[in-house]
Design a protein around this motif. Structure first.
Motif, short mmCIF file in Angstrom:
data_model
loop_
_atom_site.label_atom_id
_atom_site.label_comp_id
_atom_site.label_asym_id
_atom_site.label_seq_id
_atom_site.Cartn_x
_atom_site.Cartn_y
_atom_site.Cartn_z
N GLY A 120 0.78 -1.22 0.00
CA GLY A 120 0.00 0.00 0.00
C GLY A 120 0.82 1.27 0.00
O GLY A 120 0.26 2.36 0.18
N SER A 121 2.15 1.15 -0.23
CA SER A 121 3.03 2.33 -0.12
C SER A 121 2.67 3.10 1.15
O SER A 121 2.38 4.29 1.13
CB SER A 121 2.90 3.22 -1.35
OG SER A 121 3.33 2.55 -2.50
N GLY A 122 2.70 2.35 2.27
CA GLY A 122 2.16 2.87 3.52
C GLY A 122 3.16 3.59 4.39
O GLY A 122 4.15 4.14 3.91
N ALA A 123 2.87 3.58 5.69
CA ALA A 123 3.69 4.32 6.64
C ALA A 123 3.78 3.57 7.95
O ALA A 123 2.84 2.89 8.37
CB ALA A 123 3.10 5.71 6.88
N LEU A 124 4.91 3.72 8.60
CA LEU A 124 5.19 3.14 9.91
C LEU A 124 5.57 4.27 10.85
O LEU A 124 6.46 5.07 10.54
CB LEU A 124 6.33 2.13 9.80
CG LEU A 124 6.95 1.63 11.10
CD1 LEU A 124 5.95 0.80 11.90
CD2 LEU A 124 8.21 0.80 10.80
N GLN A 154 15.00 0.13 9.92
CA GLN A 154 13.76 -0.08 9.17
C GLN A 154 13.61 0.96 8.07
O GLN A 154 13.16 0.65 6.95
CB GLN A 154 12.56 -0.01 10.12
CG GLN A 154 12.47 -1.17 11.09
CD GLN A 154 11.48 -0.92 12.22
OE1 GLN A 154 11.18 0.23 12.55
NE2 GLN A 154 10.98 -1.98 12.83
N ARG A 155 13.98 2.18 8.38
CA ARG A 155 13.86 3.26 7.39
C ARG A 155 14.70 2.92 6.15
O ARG A 155 14.25 3.11 5.01
CB ARG A 155 14.32 4.57 8.03
CG ARG A 155 14.04 5.81 7.22
CD ARG A 155 14.39 7.04 8.04
NE ARG A 155 13.45 7.24 9.14
CZ ARG A 155 13.81 7.38 10.42
NH1 ARG A 155 15.09 7.34 10.76
NH2 ARG A 155 12.90 7.57 11.35
N ASP A 161 10.75 0.66 -1.01
CA ASP A 161 9.37 0.20 -1.13
C ASP A 161 8.36 1.33 -0.96
O ASP A 161 7.16 1.07 -0.82
CB ASP A 161 9.09 -0.88 -0.09
CG ASP A 161 9.95 -2.11 -0.30
OD1 ASP A 161 9.84 -2.72 -1.38
OD2 ASP A 161 10.74 -2.44 0.60
N ASP A 162 8.84 2.56 -0.93
CA ASP A 162 7.97 3.72 -0.81
C ASP A 162 7.14 3.68 0.48
O ASP A 162 5.97 4.05 0.50
CB ASP A 162 7.04 3.84 -2.02
CG ASP A 162 6.42 5.24 -2.15
OD1 ASP A 162 7.06 6.19 -1.67
OD2 ASP A 162 5.32 5.36 -2.71
N VAL A 163 7.77 3.19 1.57
CA VAL A 163 7.13 3.17 2.88
C VAL A 163 7.78 4.25 3.75
O VAL A 163 8.99 4.25 3.95
CB VAL A 163 7.27 1.79 3.56
CG1 VAL A 163 6.72 1.83 5.00
CG2 VAL A 163 6.55 0.73 2.75
N GLN A 164 6.97 5.16 4.24
CA GLN A 164 7.46 6.24 5.10
C GLN A 164 7.63 5.70 6.52
O GLN A 164 6.70 5.16 7.11
CB GLN A 164 6.46 7.40 5.10
CG GLN A 164 6.86 8.60 5.96
CD GLN A 164 5.80 9.69 5.95
OE1 GLN A 164 4.81 9.59 5.21
NE2 GLN A 164 5.97 10.70 6.77
N GLU A 203 7.47 13.89 6.97
CA GLU A 203 8.62 13.88 7.89
C GLU A 203 9.00 12.45 8.25
O GLU A 203 8.15 11.55 8.27
CB GLU A 203 8.29 14.66 9.17
CG GLU A 203 7.93 16.11 8.96
CD GLU A 203 9.10 16.94 8.48
OE1 GLU A 203 10.26 16.52 8.65
OE2 GLU A 203 8.86 18.03 7.92
N ILE A 204 10.28 12.25 8.58
CA ILE A 204 10.73 10.94 9.05
C ILE A 204 11.09 10.97 10.53
O ILE A 204 11.36 9.92 11.12
CB ILE A 204 11.91 10.40 8.22
CG1 ILE A 204 13.11 11.33 8.29
CG2 ILE A 204 11.47 10.18 6.78
CD1 ILE A 204 14.36 10.75 7.63
N GLU A 205 11.08 12.14 11.14
CA GLU A 205 11.30 12.26 12.57
C GLU A 205 10.53 13.47 13.09
O GLU A 205 10.59 14.54 12.50
CB GLU A 205 12.78 12.41 12.90
CG GLU A 205 13.08 12.44 14.39
CD GLU A 205 14.58 12.42 14.68
OE1 GLU A 205 15.10 11.37 15.07
OE2 GLU A 205 15.22 13.48 14.50
N VAL A 206 9.79 13.27 14.18
CA VAL A 206 9.05 14.35 14.81
C VAL A 206 9.48 14.47 16.27
O VAL A 206 9.44 13.49 17.01
CB VAL A 206 7.53 14.11 14.73
CG1 VAL A 206 6.78 15.11 15.61
CG2 VAL A 206 7.05 14.22 13.29
N LEU A 207 9.93 15.65 16.65
CA LEU A 207 10.27 15.95 18.04
C LEU A 207 9.11 16.76 18.60
O LEU A 207 8.94 17.92 18.27
CB LEU A 207 11.58 16.74 18.11
CG LEU A 207 12.75 16.15 17.29
CD1 LEU A 207 14.01 16.99 17.48
CD2 LEU A 207 13.01 14.70 17.65
#
Length: 231
Positions: A120-124, A154-155, A161-164, A203-207
């Protein structure tokens, strides 16, 4: 970037303070379905929310959940525990136990849902902590530090695979996990809003708070600056 409108979201640890917010705000942002998982799932007053049994420390439970929720496009690894386990005891049983949930359990969930996310070209989203970078919580800090490293791995693994893959760092937050700690705390709603805003912005990191931003910035300095108790 990942849009929550129309997404199928799964939240681990959905009965907790952050978990409930992840579920509620996903629905508010237009998610088509939200799997709200826990060892003993609660009922939800919304047909889009699907209670689902999931014990992250039980591989059979994890596999069954992945089969039942094969349409997931966004996975929120929120489940976690806090104990006063120490890495410095001769008997490391309590330390091993906290790693089972906070580290190995999260990896097991991600690995079982990996195929769905890729399709699903999803997100984790991995819920980490400011103590990913600060060893003040002993074994708990170690679990979060390990999961921060795993999130980076994991990133890289999902990059083709286009997974964020996004890591969420936060300090003390007003949830049952921090109920016995007498300090100023974040509002869970603010933390989840920051997380979902970051997810939808790519974003790939949120503080999520000032303490996380401060400690992350301090990683480039001397170790002693992070630990004034060392004198």
């Amino acid at each position: 970037m990942t849009k929550l409108d129309g997404a199928v979201v799964l939240v681990t640890g959905a009965n907790g303070g952050l978990g409930k917010e992840f579920v509620a705000q996903a629905v508010e942002r237009g998610a088509a379905k939200v799997y709200a998982t826990a060892r003993t799932p609660q009922e939800w007053d919304d047909t889009r929310v699907v209670p689902l049994v999931l014990d992250v420390t039980d591989q059979a439970s994890v596999r069954a959940a992945a089969e039942a929720a094969a349409d997931v496009t966004v996975l929120i690894n929120n489940a976690g525990i806090w104990t006063d386990a120490s890495l410095l005891n001769k008997d490391l049983a309590s330390a091993r136990a906290i790693f089972e949930t906070n580290f190995w359990g999260q990896l097991a969930v991600t690995n079982e849902f990996a195929s769905a996310l890729k399709q699903g070209s999803g997100a984790l989203v991995n819920v980490l902590s400011v103590v990913s970078w600060l060893a003040v919580a002993d074994a708990y800090s170690a679990t979060k530090a390990a999961m921060w490293s795993a999130t980076n791995a994991q990133r890289l693994a999902f990059a083709g695979d286009d997974v964020q893959v996004m890591g969420l760092h936060l300090g003390y937050t007003d949830t049952p996990l921090a109920a016995g700690i007498d300090v100023d705390k974040n509002d869970p709603a603010d933390v989840v809003t920051a997380a979902y805003n970051g997810l939808e912005a790519g974003e790939i990191e949120v503080l999520a708070d000032q303490i996380s931003r401060q400690v992350k910035a301090g990683l480039s300095g001397p170790v002693g600056a992070l630990y004034p108790q060392l004198g």
